[in-house]
Design an enzyme around this catalytic site. Structure first.
Site, PDB file in Angstrom:
ATOM      1  CE1 TYR A 132      -3.699  -2.407   0.354  1.00 44.42           C
ATOM      2  CE2 TYR A 132      -2.758  -3.047   2.474  1.00 44.42           C
ATOM      3  CZ  TYR A 132      -3.665  -3.257   1.450  1.00 44.42           C
ATOM      4  OH  TYR A 132      -4.541  -4.302   1.513  1.00 44.42           O
ATOM      5  CB  THR A 133       3.720   2.322   1.863  1.00 49.54           C
ATOM      6  OG1 THR A 133       4.503   1.120   1.856  1.00 49.54           O
ATOM      7  CG2 THR A 133       2.816   2.325   3.073  1.00 49.54           C
TER       8      THR A 133
END
EC number: 5.6.2.2
Length: 759
Positions: A132-133
């Protein structure tokens, strides 16, 4: 029964792979190899770039992926996969954790990775999953990598031999001290606080100007750490000087707070910065627990009103409490004051671990920068020589342009013909042939000669620099000045003026001399109590005086051990058989409604250690301490006060244990041994000591010291029999002798338990 599992039969060469050696030697060698691998390849940073291998590999992989500050961010999972597949043969979790730390502003003084997404927070919440990052490098990371493609550092094969990785980064600024580091290896650890990079560069400039500068001189440039979370450093200058001189020590830091008036004479405390590596959520929980357990007597409530900035609100229990007194009490009890351990244990340029002071670390960094400078210069020199060589060939081609064009157009082997006709080298001939005819026709002599002259001038400058150590150090200083200017452009909301003139996060202060304990005691209602301690160690406090101890109730199999009259404002001292004193506040003892609580939950007392005596502290009083080995001394009662749960070691008891702890009430001391002999001598023969073993009280062939009695010669000696009756002893002077003597057998009628009072 299951059949044993046997290895499959081997081939004829299997015997070559079986080693016959002692198990201890095999284990020792393998453990040593593991330890060295952990120290050199995982846990300790390099003094030159301040990075551990995993951090270095993360930055190098991001550099290869062109994740520069002006590029678009990429998924962290992509970076982690690149690092794990090519450079770091370990789990993805450790790589991602390292990447996340490089991006956290509350962990790194100068973040090297710019993270997009949830990268955790100061509350201790974890970062989001790597899928997600996203991330890319910061400008500071580019300063560390500057020159990586110019032969500035050595490279080595990766773990699978398919690629190469840098042994160390060029490191444009002293990252070891700027961002700090921590790690635990086998048999050693490192703990380095972060510092202000501009101050570190100023210290480097001082060393360049004066290599004999002392650590004290460097502290004028670097007064102490500069923590990402701010706070107030309250460590003394003398302590910091010793820490930076030896590379070992600690830094005491406190939360930054301010008073806010809330009207009608009331106020609240607002904490805006907390100590480094303290999780805010844990701190709030700790303060709440202190309120619930009534240990924080001056604190009424705590609230976390933080948004982007930290805002912890502390409400005093009474508006009459001074803010300084409230905060001093909380500094003692909570993580609002913390100590950061310092152990600058790093790998030097040869990969050898060792502890360095700040001067050694900065000198090692400067030596590295000089090596990077000279290696980049030699790399550039080789490029210049190669270009000059080609320009010489192009100049020949220009001067003979028609013939060169004819050879290129009509000869079957133009390269060999060019070499034969003009005496060119292979490289020069290839350069001419790789030039298009249209470009070859446009060659201008002035342009070639201008570029040639510029390169010759640059080459001469590089050669002059390489021949002069002074010029090399000067250029190192110039480069550091440029880096300093670039780093100062990195701003942060917590930045404040520092003693050196630059802005930073942490400030310096002094811990005010406030007697918080006295203020807390002043709020405690003074009431008489009776402390009940059972033989099994259950303690409680009953209000008032207990007239009939026989009515007290205990758990099955337990009975009364000590009955101590005191007051709620008293400090209770507990003396144990291992020679330690413990201190408990009488106001914090459990009530006598039940059986109380185990005293071992309040103090760190081993199950095998017995409690010898319990009494309330009284200033100015003295105690006689003695071990069963027959040694003892006189001690002021103030020396018995302990601030820690582990207590305070006062009497060295050896293997025998403590015998007694008596109040010094007279001028004589009577001691009795297990052999039934009594010796009396003047109390003045005992030395007064804060702690230790003491002097010999009585000599024994067998057994040891059993009991003692302090009395006044004018009133005479006595003993109390097992029935609790006092027996005066008129002939006590017959037992007077010199200290350390054997003594005489007890008088007729003496207590059968060979004690001056029942135990």
């Amino acid at each position: 029964m299951n059949k044993p599992v046997l290895p499959p039969p081997g081939g004829p060469d299997d015997g070559d792979r079986i080693l016959d050696e002692p198990l201890t030697e095999a284990l020792s060698r393998r453990y040593l190899a593991y330890a060295l691998s952990t120290i050199g390849s995982r846990a300790l940073p390099d003094v030159r770039d301040g990075l551990k291998p995993v951090h270095r590999r993360v930055l190098y992989a991001m550099s290869n992926m062109r994740l520069n500050p002006d590029a678009a961010a990429r998924k962290c999972a992509k970076v982690v996969g690149e690092v794990m597949g090519n450079f770091h043969p370990h789990g993805d979790a450790s790589i991602y954790d390292a990447l996340v730390r490089l991006a956290q502003e509350f962990s790194q003084r100068i973040p090297l990775v710019e993270g997009q997404g949830n990268f955790g927070n100061i509350d201790g919440d974890s970062a989001a999953a790597m899928r997600y990052t996203e991330c890319k490098m910061t400008e500071a990371a580019m300063l560390l990598l500057d020159g990586i493609d110019e032969d500035a550092v050595d490279f080595r094969p990766t773990y699978d031999g398919q690629d190469e990785e840098p042994v160390v980064l060029p490191s444009g600024f002293p990252n070891l001290l700027a961002n700090g580091s921590s790690g635990i290896a086998v048999g050693m650890a490192t703990s380095i606080p972060p510092h202000n990079a501009a101050e570190l560069i100023d210290a480097c400039q001082l060393l360049l100007a004066n290599p004999d500068a002392t650590t004290a001189d460097l502290l004028e440039k670097v007064p102490g750490p500069d923590f990402p979370t701010g706070g107030v450093i309250v460590e003394s200058r003398a302590s910091l000087l010793e820490t930076y001189e030896t590379g070992r020590g600690g830094v005491r830091m406190r939360a930054k707070w301010e008073k806010e008036d809330t009207g009608r004479g009331t106020y609240q405390i607002v904490v805006t910065e907390i100590p480094y590596q303290v999780k805010k959520s844990d701190l709030v929980e700790q303060l709440a627990d202190l309120i619930d357990s009534k240990k924080a007597a001056l604190l009424g409530d705590v609230r976390d009103e933080s948004a982007e900035d930290i805002r912890l609100v502390l409400e005093p229990k009474s508006k009459n409490v001074e803010p300084e007194v409230l905060m001093e009490s909380l500094f003692k009890l909570s993580a609002l004051e913390s100590r950061f351990p310092v152990n600058i244990n790093v790998l030097d340029a040869r990969g050898t671990p060792g502890v360095m002071g700040i001067k050694q670390a900065l000198m090692a960094f400067l030596a590295h920068r000089r090596e990077v400078l000279t290696r980049r210069a030699r790399h550039r020199l080789a490029k210049i020589e190669a270009r000059l060589h080609i320009l010489d060939g192009l100049l020949i081609a220009y001067l003979n342009l028609d013939e060169v064009i004819r050879i290129v157009r009509y000869e079957d082997k133009p390269k060999e013909k060019l070499i034969e006709t003009f005496g060119l080298t292979d490289i020069q001939a290839d350069a001419i042939l790789n030039t298009r005819l249209r470009q070859l026709a446009k060659l201008e002599e002035m342009e070639i000669r201008r570029e040639h002259a510029e390169l010759v001038e640059e080459r001469d400058g590089i050669l002059a620099m390489l021949a002069s150590e002074a010029k090399q150090w000067k250029l190192v200083g110039v480069g550091l000045s440029e880096v300093r200017a670039a780093l100062l452009k990195i701003k942060h909301p917590l930045d404040k003026p520092r003693p050196t003139g630059v802005t930073g996060r942490s400030v310096f202060g002094e811990a005010p001399q406030v007697d918080a304990d006295a203020a807390i005691e002043a709020m405690i209602v003074r009431e008489p109590i009776t402390i009940i301690l059972s033989e099994r160690g259950w303690i409680r406090a009953a209000k008032g005086k207990i007239d009939d101890p026989s009515e007290l109730k205990f758990k099955e199999g337990d009975k009364l051990g000590f009955l101590v009259p005191a007051e709620t404002t008293d400090k209770l001292l507990i003396f144990s058989s291992d020679g330690r004193f413990f201190t408990l506040g009488c106001d914090k003892l459990p009530s006598a409604r039940g059986h109380g609580e185990p005293v071992r939950m309040m103090i760190e007392l081993d199950d095998k250690v017995k409690i010898i005596d319990v009494f309330p502290f009284k200033a100015g009083r003295k105690r006689i301490l003695a071990s069963k080995g027959g040694y003892g001394f006189l001690m002021p009662e103030e020396e018995a006060l302990a601030n820690r749960k582990a207590g305070k070691q006062v009497l060295n008891v050896g293997n025998e244990g403590a015998a007694f702890c008596l109040e010094a009430v007279g001028d004589q001391l009577a001691v009795i041994g297990d052999n039934g002999k009594i010796l009396i001598f003047p109390l003045e023969e005992l030395p007064e000591m804060p702690r230790g073993k003491g002097v010999k009280l009585q000599a024994y062939r067998e057994g040891g010291l059993r009991d003692g009695l302090s009395f006044n010669a004018e009133t005479g000696a006595y003993w109390i029999d097992t029935a609790g009756r006092r027996r005066d002893w008129a002939e006590w002077k017959e037992w007077v002798g010199r200290r350390a003597g054997a003594g005489k057998l007890v008088p007729k009628g003496f207590a059968t338990n060979k004690r001056f009072r029942p135990k």
